[in-house]
Design an enzyme around this catalytic site. Structure first.
Site, short mmCIF file in Angstrom:
data_model
loop_
_atom_site.label_atom_id
_atom_site.label_comp_id
_atom_site.label_asym_id
_atom_site.label_seq_id
_atom_site.Cartn_x
_atom_site.Cartn_y
_atom_site.Cartn_z
N ASP A 379 -40.83 13.94 -4.40
CA ASP A 379 -40.44 12.74 -4.03
C ASP A 379 -39.91 12.40 -3.76
O ASP A 379 -40.22 12.65 -1.88
CB ASP A 379 -39.08 13.05 -4.86
N HIS A 520 -39.78 17.18 -1.65
CA HIS A 520 -39.17 16.78 -1.13
C HIS A 520 -40.92 16.10 -0.24
O HIS A 520 -40.72 16.82 0.51
CB HIS A 520 -37.73 16.06 -0.83
ZN ZN Z 1 -35.74 10.80 -5.43
#
Ligand code: ZN
Length: 569
Positions: A379, A520
């Site tokens: 992400d 992430h």
């Molecule tokens: Zn996010």
């Protein structure tokens, strides 16, 4: 003398009788009686009292009066009536029959039973069953907002209104009549609706697909078909007002057909005004199948009636469709660069000047559904350094992941998104500015997603399907966006720990077939963890696939507005 006396006494008696009679007639009350002709009865009304009971006298034709009932009040409904008979009634107060009404007589004419009106190009034809006793019929017409108009009187049981206009609804009333007497009324509402404008007639995989424009007030549509050039239209189907298209699956392949549509609302219907659409039906080849033997792909299908030859198309990855072969045979082979190549095939039949609809698409799936798999997800990127580092690792091991990108970062690091597309990774929507979707306005939610969709499409070539809400907070976005939302089953907390070893050990401990792993791509520690965990997962027998590939391989039906946490079958 005796004779005169006798005469005198007779005279006196008469006088006394006259006096007595006039005395009685002075006490008699006149009761007003009214008769009303209804559809299936005659209703009697008089100025009586609710507390008193009355005898109802009735006579049929020239017969005798008889009591048919005794009721309280001032109203009586006689349903024992036959059309064409004349009835007489009077009422008398119970307990004092001297209080009574005059006789009232009525010819009972029932309401005409209406048949289905016929709507044609030149007007509306009303039809009804003859009413016994009626000599002729009176017809009135009313349209909304306009006073009822008498159209005529006829001794037929049918009436043609040649002044009815297209696009209007009319209410007709018909009454039986005999001389000055008119009977009970029948009503029928009917009109000539506007014809639906035909939009298009296209070949579909299973037949022909006709579509048209909506007609205001239509409740359903009737679809008519004929073989091109023939004279007889036949009804091919009916659809309700919510549908503006009809797929004629009964059309035969290789045959040319013409179509038109009628709009229907109650008795109102549109008429054929000579406009129709024609096309040759050429169905998609049936039973299209794919067999794989190493790098060799064999496609096969069944004969389509009316086809001269077949065109096989091929698409590699997210690229464009290209014609692979044109053949008169019912089979075609292709050789892949490698057994896991992402290719899709479709086939269509072709006749003179006519291209048939395409078959369903078949893929050389890169995923083996019988073996375990996980979906790595990253992400908040793209990131100019760490995203590329992760992509390097994926490329090196022939693995794929899903990137939930933030729209506002795409333009600056568009090379990352381009590369994600080329490597067969899935690029998905993580909003434009990483705002919490459940908090911002509905308008903003749509804007956030649409802006990001456009950028993903521009750089990756993919039309994004999946969404991940920032912070996992979906809220009203679920109803607002017809998109599947992807959560996760393994949370590495990489943003918190910024430790590659913690991320690696957490995944090793919790991973299982069908896991969706959250990371992430902003952090160096995550890129480092990926370099360790990707080869490890492969060594454990996991296929590293995208979220969409995993859900498809696991047979999970993805629906808009729903949240998915994993690919556990
Ligand atoms: Zn996010």
């Amino acid at each position: 003398m005796k004779g005169r006396l006798k005469l005198m006494s007779v005279f006196l008696l008469i006088c006394l009788g006259v006096v007595m009679l006039s005395g009685v007639s002075g006490a008699q009350e006149k009761t007003e009686l009214q008769l009303k002709i209804k559809a299936d009865s005659i209703v009697l009304q008089w100025n009586g009292s609710k507390k008193e009971s009355y005898h109802i006298y009735k006579r049929t034709g020239k017969g005798k009066f008889a009591v048919i009932d005794t009721v309280k009040g001032k109203k009586y409904t006689d349903t024992d009536v036959k059309s064409g008979e004349t009835y007489s009634y009077c009422i008398k107060l119970k307990g004092n029959k001297k209080i009574k009404s005059e006789h009232k007589e009525a010819l009972y004419l029932a309401s005409p039973v209406m048949k289905k009106p016929a709507v044609s190009g030149s007007g509306i034809t009303l039809k009804w069953k003859g009413v016994p006793g009626a000599e002729d019929y009176v017809i009135y017409r009313r349209e909304s907002g306009v006073k009822a108009k008498r159209l005529g009187r006829t001794d037929n049981t049918t009436f043609f209104d040649n002044t009815a206009q297209t696009g209007k609804n009319y209410t007709y009333t018909v009454k039986g009549a005999k001389g000055k007497t008119v009977g009970a009324v029948s009503k029928v509402t009917v009109g000539r609706l506007s014809s639906p404008a035909l939009h298009s007639l296209k070949r579909s995989a299973d037949g022909l697909l006709l579509s048209w424009d909506r007609v205001e007030t239509a409740e359903e549509y009737l679809i008519y078909r004929k073989k091109y050039g023939s004279a007889k239209w036949k009804k091919a189907g009916t659809v309700d007002a919510s549908q503006l298209s009809f797929e004629d699956k009964k059309a035969a392949s290789g045959v040319k057909y013409s179509y038109f549509v009628k709009a229907v609302s109650g008795n109102s219907i549109s008429v054929y005004e000579g406009k129709n659409l024609s096309a040759v039906c050429l169905k998609a080849p049936a039973d299209f199948s794919l067999k794989k033997d190493g790098k060799k792909i064999t496609l096969s299908w069944k004969k389509t009636e009316g086809a001269e030859k077949y065109q096989v198309y091929k698409k590699t990855g997210n690229g464009k469709w290209k014609k692979l072969r044109e053949t008169k045979k019912l089979t075609c082979t292709d050789t892949l660069k490698n057994t896991k190549a992402r290719v899709t095939y479709k086939v269509r039949a072709v006749a003179v000047k006519t291209k048939g609809a395409f078959s369903l698409e078949l893929k050389n799936s890169r995923v083996d559904p019988s073996k375990p798999m996980v979906a790595l997800t990253y992400d908040d990127g793209p990131h100019p350094v760490n995203t590329h580092r992760i992509l390097d690792t994926l490329e090196k091991h022939g693995a794929r992941a899903t990137f939930f990108v933030v729209g506002s970062r795409i333009s600056e690091y568009s090379d990352c998104v381009e590369r994600q597309g080329k490597l067969g990774c899935e690029v998905a929507n993580h909003s434009f500015s990483h705002d919490t979707l459940s908090v911002i306005s509905e308008k903003k939610v749509i804007e956030e997603i649409e802006k990001t969709d456009a950028l993903i499409k521009k750089y990756s070539g993919q039309t994004p399907v999946l969404c991940r809400a920032p912070g996992g907070s979906v809220g009203k976005a679920a109803k607002l966006l017809d998109r599947p939302f992807i959560h996760w089953s393994v949370d590495t907390l990489d943003w918190q720990s910024r430790s590659s070893s913690k991320v690696v050990s957490h995944i090793k401990k919790t991973v299982r077939d069908g896991s969706i792993i959250l990371m992430h791509d902003l952090y160096g520690s995550t890129a480092e963890a990926s370099e360790i965990i990707i080869p490890w997962l492969i060594s454990q027998g996991y296929q590293l696939v995208t979220v969409s590939e995993m859900l498809e391989a696991k047979g999970i039906n993805v629906e808009g507005g729903k949240i998915y946490y994993n690919g556990y079958a």
